[in-house]
Motif scaffolding. Sequence first.
Motif, PDB file in Angstrom:
ATOM      1  N   VAL A 145       0.916  -1.012  -0.008  1.00  0.00           N
ATOM      2  CA  VAL A 145       0.048   0.166   0.057  1.00  0.00           C
ATOM      3  C   VAL A 145       1.027   1.204  -0.013  1.00  0.00           C
ATOM      4  O   VAL A 145       1.977   1.192   0.660  1.00  0.00           O
ATOM      5  CB  VAL A 145      -0.881  -0.120   0.970  1.00  0.00           C
ATOM      6  CG1 VAL A 145      -1.719   1.239   1.438  1.00  0.00           C
ATOM      7  CG2 VAL A 145      -1.937  -1.278   1.081  1.00  0.00           C
ATOM      8  N   LEU A 146       0.565   2.253  -0.711  1.00  0.00           N
ATOM      9  CA  LEU A 146       1.057   3.582  -0.886  1.00  0.00           C
ATOM     10  C   LEU A 146       0.139   4.692  -0.469  1.00  0.00           C
ATOM     11  O   LEU A 146      -1.040   4.426  -0.751  1.00  0.00           O
ATOM     12  CB  LEU A 146       1.673   3.581  -2.180  1.00  0.00           C
ATOM     13  CG  LEU A 146       2.232   5.556  -2.673  1.00  0.00           C
ATOM     14  CD1 LEU A 146       3.339   5.032  -3.515  1.00  0.00           C
ATOM     15  CD2 LEU A 146       1.250   6.086  -3.042  1.00  0.00           C
ATOM     16  N   THR A 147       0.469   5.575   0.491  1.00  0.00           N
ATOM     17  CA  THR A 147      -0.319   6.744   0.644  1.00  0.00           C
ATOM     18  C   THR A 147       0.517   7.950   0.915  1.00  0.00           C
ATOM     19  O   THR A 147       1.674   7.994   1.089  1.00  0.00           O
ATOM     20  CB  THR A 147      -1.288   6.551   1.965  1.00  0.00           C
ATOM     21  OG1 THR A 147      -2.218   7.331   1.705  1.00  0.00           O
ATOM     22  CG2 THR A 147      -0.272   6.567   3.068  1.00  0.00           C
ATOM     23  N   ASP A 148      -0.117   9.217   0.510  1.00  0.00           N
ATOM     24  CA  ASP A 148       0.764  10.452   0.619  1.00  0.00           C
ATOM     25  C   ASP A 148       0.640  10.753   2.292  1.00  0.00           C
ATOM     26  O   ASP A 148      -0.065  10.422   3.295  1.00  0.00           O
ATOM     27  CB  ASP A 148      -0.223  11.583   0.051  1.00  0.00           C
ATOM     28  CG  ASP A 148      -0.499  11.299  -1.395  1.00  0.00           C
ATOM     29  OD1 ASP A 148       0.209  11.474  -2.138  1.00  0.00           O
ATOM     30  OD2 ASP A 148      -1.614  10.847  -1.657  1.00  0.00           O
ATOM     31  N   VAL A 149       1.729  11.413   2.671  1.00  0.00           N
ATOM     32  CA  VAL A 149       1.734  12.410   3.956  1.00  0.00           C
ATOM     33  C   VAL A 149       2.129  13.788   3.442  1.00  0.00           C
ATOM     34  O   VAL A 149       2.628  14.122   2.622  1.00  0.00           O
ATOM     35  CB  VAL A 149       3.103  11.750   4.702  1.00  0.00           C
ATOM     36  CG1 VAL A 149       2.666  10.244   5.158  1.00  0.00           C
ATOM     37  CG2 VAL A 149       4.315  11.436   3.945  1.00  0.00           C
ATOM     38  N   HIS A 150       1.568  14.491   4.462  1.00  0.00           N
ATOM     39  CA  HIS A 150       1.629  15.952   4.222  1.00  0.00           C
ATOM     40  C   HIS A 150       2.477  16.730   5.480  1.00  0.00           C
ATOM     41  O   HIS A 150       2.996  17.778   4.866  1.00  0.00           O
ATOM     42  CB  HIS A 150       0.146  16.916   4.167  1.00  0.00           C
ATOM     43  CG  HIS A 150      -0.438  16.120   2.849  1.00  0.00           C
ATOM     44  ND1 HIS A 150      -1.270  14.802   3.004  1.00  0.00           N
ATOM     45  CD2 HIS A 150      -0.502  16.573   1.606  1.00  0.00           C
ATOM     46  CE1 HIS A 150      -1.750  14.602   1.795  1.00  0.00           C
ATOM     47  NE2 HIS A 150      -1.538  15.689   0.879  1.00  0.00           N
ATOM     48  N   GLU A 151       2.574  16.114   6.476  1.00  0.00           N
ATOM     49  CA  GLU A 151       3.401  16.592   7.535  1.00  0.00           C
ATOM     50  C   GLU A 151       4.320  15.764   8.268  1.00  0.00           C
ATOM     51  O   GLU A 151       4.194  14.514   8.189  1.00  0.00           O
ATOM     52  CB  GLU A 151       2.129  17.224   8.776  1.00  0.00           C
ATOM     53  CG  GLU A 151       1.237  18.027   8.134  1.00  0.00           C
ATOM     54  CD  GLU A 151       0.481  18.367   9.314  1.00  0.00           C
ATOM     55  OE1 GLU A 151       0.529  17.885  10.319  1.00  0.00           O
ATOM     56  OE2 GLU A 151      -0.776  18.893   8.979  1.00  0.00           O
ATOM     57  N   ALA A 152       5.398  16.063   8.688  1.00  0.00           N
ATOM     58  CA  ALA A 152       6.458  15.550   9.336  1.00  0.00           C
ATOM     59  C   ALA A 152       5.996  14.520  10.432  1.00  0.00           C
ATOM     60  O   ALA A 152       6.330  13.176  10.386  1.00  0.00           O
ATOM     61  CB  ALA A 152       7.731  16.389   9.608  1.00  0.00           C
ATOM     62  N   SER A 153       5.104  15.065  11.239  1.00  0.00           N
ATOM     63  CA  SER A 153       4.512  14.322  12.306  1.00  0.00           C
ATOM     64  C   SER A 153       3.825  13.108  11.707  1.00  0.00           C
ATOM     65  O   SER A 153       3.544  12.281  12.803  1.00  0.00           O
ATOM     66  CB  SER A 153       3.581  15.291  12.926  1.00  0.00           C
ATOM     67  OG  SER A 153       2.462  15.964  12.377  1.00  0.00           O
ATOM     68  N   GLN A 154       3.269  13.156  10.699  1.00  0.00           N
ATOM     69  CA  GLN A 154       2.223  11.978  10.215  1.00  0.00           C
ATOM     70  C   GLN A 154       3.137  10.685   9.798  1.00  0.00           C
ATOM     71  O   GLN A 154       2.501   9.594   9.723  1.00  0.00           O
ATOM     72  CB  GLN A 154       1.415  12.298   8.745  1.00  0.00           C
ATOM     73  CG  GLN A 154       0.582  13.454   9.200  1.00  0.00           C
ATOM     74  CD  GLN A 154      -0.292  13.858   7.787  1.00  0.00           C
ATOM     75  OE1 GLN A 154       0.293  13.413   6.717  1.00  0.00           O
ATOM     76  NE2 GLN A 154      -1.306  14.489   7.948  1.00  0.00           N
ATOM     77  N   CYS A 155       4.467  10.849   9.278  1.00  0.00           N
ATOM     78  CA  CYS A 155       5.356   9.693   8.861  1.00  0.00           C
ATOM     79  C   CYS A 155       5.194   8.647   9.668  1.00  0.00           C
ATOM     80  O   CYS A 155       5.218   7.593   9.342  1.00  0.00           O
ATOM     81  CB  CYS A 155       6.613  10.287   8.426  1.00  0.00           C
ATOM     82  SG  CYS A 155       6.534  11.424   7.096  1.00  0.00           S
ATOM     83  N   ALA A 156       5.789   8.732  10.943  1.00  0.00           N
ATOM     84  CA  ALA A 156       5.948   7.285  11.701  1.00  0.00           C
ATOM     85  C   ALA A 156       4.824   6.693  12.222  1.00  0.00           C
ATOM     86  O   ALA A 156       4.904   5.460  11.843  1.00  0.00           O
ATOM     87  CB  ALA A 156       6.615   7.869  13.108  1.00  0.00           C
ATOM     88  N   GLU A 157       3.615   7.347  12.269  1.00  0.00           N
ATOM     89  CA  GLU A 157       2.342   6.505  12.491  1.00  0.00           C
ATOM     90  C   GLU A 157       1.976   5.767  11.124  1.00  0.00           C
ATOM     91  O   GLU A 157       1.294   4.807  11.057  1.00  0.00           O
ATOM     92  CB  GLU A 157       1.383   7.471  13.063  1.00  0.00           C
ATOM     93  CG  GLU A 157       0.181   6.760  13.401  1.00  0.00           C
ATOM     94  CD  GLU A 157      -0.872   7.750  14.047  1.00  0.00           C
ATOM     95  OE1 GLU A 157      -1.903   7.443  14.643  1.00  0.00           O
ATOM     96  OE2 GLU A 157      -0.361   9.038  14.176  1.00  0.00           O
ATOM     97  N   VAL A 158       2.028   6.602   9.970  1.00  0.00           N
ATOM     98  CA  VAL A 158       1.375   6.262   8.687  1.00  0.00           C
ATOM     99  C   VAL A 158       2.296   5.138   8.458  1.00  0.00           C
ATOM    100  O   VAL A 158       1.895   3.994   7.899  1.00  0.00           O
ATOM    101  CB  VAL A 158       1.612   7.168   7.725  1.00  0.00           C
ATOM    102  CG1 VAL A 158       0.947   6.645   6.359  1.00  0.00           C
ATOM    103  CG2 VAL A 158       0.479   8.407   8.075  1.00  0.00           C
ATOM    104  N   ALA A 159       3.673   4.978   8.608  1.00  0.00           N
ATOM    105  CA  ALA A 159       4.682   3.885   8.018  1.00  0.00           C
ATOM    106  C   ALA A 159       4.274   2.728   8.667  1.00  0.00           C
ATOM    107  O   ALA A 159       4.571   1.677   8.449  1.00  0.00           O
ATOM    108  CB  ALA A 159       6.121   4.318   8.403  1.00  0.00           C
ATOM    109  N   GLN A 160       3.427   2.628   9.971  1.00  0.00           N
ATOM    110  CA  GLN A 160       3.161   1.148  10.521  1.00  0.00           C
ATOM    111  C   GLN A 160       2.008   0.743   9.712  1.00  0.00           C
ATOM    112  O   GLN A 160       1.956  -0.804  10.001  1.00  0.00           O
ATOM    113  CB  GLN A 160       2.610   1.630  11.910  1.00  0.00           C
ATOM    114  CG  GLN A 160       3.694   2.292  12.851  1.00  0.00           C
ATOM    115  CD  GLN A 160       2.950   2.402  14.395  1.00  0.00           C
ATOM    116  OE1 GLN A 160       2.287   1.847  14.945  1.00  0.00           O
ATOM    117  NE2 GLN A 160       3.331   3.684  15.081  1.00  0.00           N
ATOM    118  N   ALA A 161       1.420   1.250   8.963  1.00  0.00           N
ATOM    119  CA  ALA A 161       0.127   0.570   8.050  1.00  0.00           C
ATOM    120  C   ALA A 161       0.496   0.285   6.594  1.00  0.00           C
ATOM    121  O   ALA A 161      -0.411  -0.043   5.927  1.00  0.00           O
ATOM    122  CB  ALA A 161      -1.238   1.429   8.482  1.00  0.00           C
ATOM    123  N   VAL A 162       1.578   0.935   6.124  1.00  0.00           N
ATOM    124  CA  VAL A 162       1.491   1.135   4.643  1.00  0.00           C
ATOM    125  C   VAL A 162       3.034   0.674   4.110  1.00  0.00           C
ATOM    126  O   VAL A 162       4.006   0.475   5.231  1.00  0.00           O
ATOM    127  CB  VAL A 162       1.508   2.326   4.115  1.00  0.00           C
ATOM    128  CG1 VAL A 162       0.027   2.974   4.412  1.00  0.00           C
ATOM    129  CG2 VAL A 162       2.613   3.318   4.298  1.00  0.00           C
TER     130      VAL A 162
END
Length: 283
Positions: free
Chosen positions: A97-114
């Motif tokens: 899965v690929l998704t966009d991130v828009h803020e540095a604070s999102q990266c670590a959390e989103v990385a757990q699911a994609v």
Amino acid sequence: MSASTSAAPVVAAGLVQFGNDLPLSIIAGPCQLESRAHALEVAAALKEIAARLKIGIVYKTSFDKANRTSVSAARGVGLRQALPVFAEIRSSLGMPVLTDVHEASQCAEVAQAVDVLQIPAFLSRQTDLLVAAAVTGKVVNVKKGQFLAPWDMANVVAKITGAGNTNVLVTERGVSFGYNTLVSDMRALPILARTTGAPVIFDATHSVQQPGGKGTSSGGEREFVPVLARAAVAVGVAGVFIETHPDPDHAPSDGPNMVPLRDFEGLVRTLMAFDALSKSAPR
């Protein structure tokens, strides 16, 4: 940070590999994550197509469209609702899965699911965002800004590799040419490969976008997606990015650019034939 680290020539997202000299792989899915049911429906259809054609497909969708033309435009389901859906697609369908991130604070959390963090074109020079995505260790797909020359992307990639992550994809999505218009310069594809060392993706969907072309939303010329995709694959790329939707005319975002899901398999079959010819030809 080390500026001397080189991008990996082959990048893997799950079992899908991207390399400029490897057979073509695809990034595909709807622009926005609309609901769990919709996401699973499209992902399952894409998985079946991947199996029939024996091609790697990474599922793409966005939990937030943070750069919509109008403040009233639909942005998506949001981070909290999206992460369980991403995780389910990976676990139940086995698709990366690929998704966009828009803020540095999102990266670590989103990385757990994609499997792949994508940096939107408008944010392609945001150092803090690039570094935050890099340190997750996930594949980072950076879309070239509409305002950048292809050789400028070497500095963008260096920010990611300098943070210790060599798993970078660079995506060409057209360059601004006058008002509400983008053009795709096919010379950019080999230039990106040569100057960054990374696998190159061609975004056939957003290259036909007309930013802000409808006043409060972007327009697009869907009929030219196959035209530009064939041209890019004939030049030679690692992958093609194609947004697809069962009913793009009623999609909440980027409908004018998206390929109807019913036409997706035929287009990919054609692109695979172009890819085989391009990569078998002497260079």
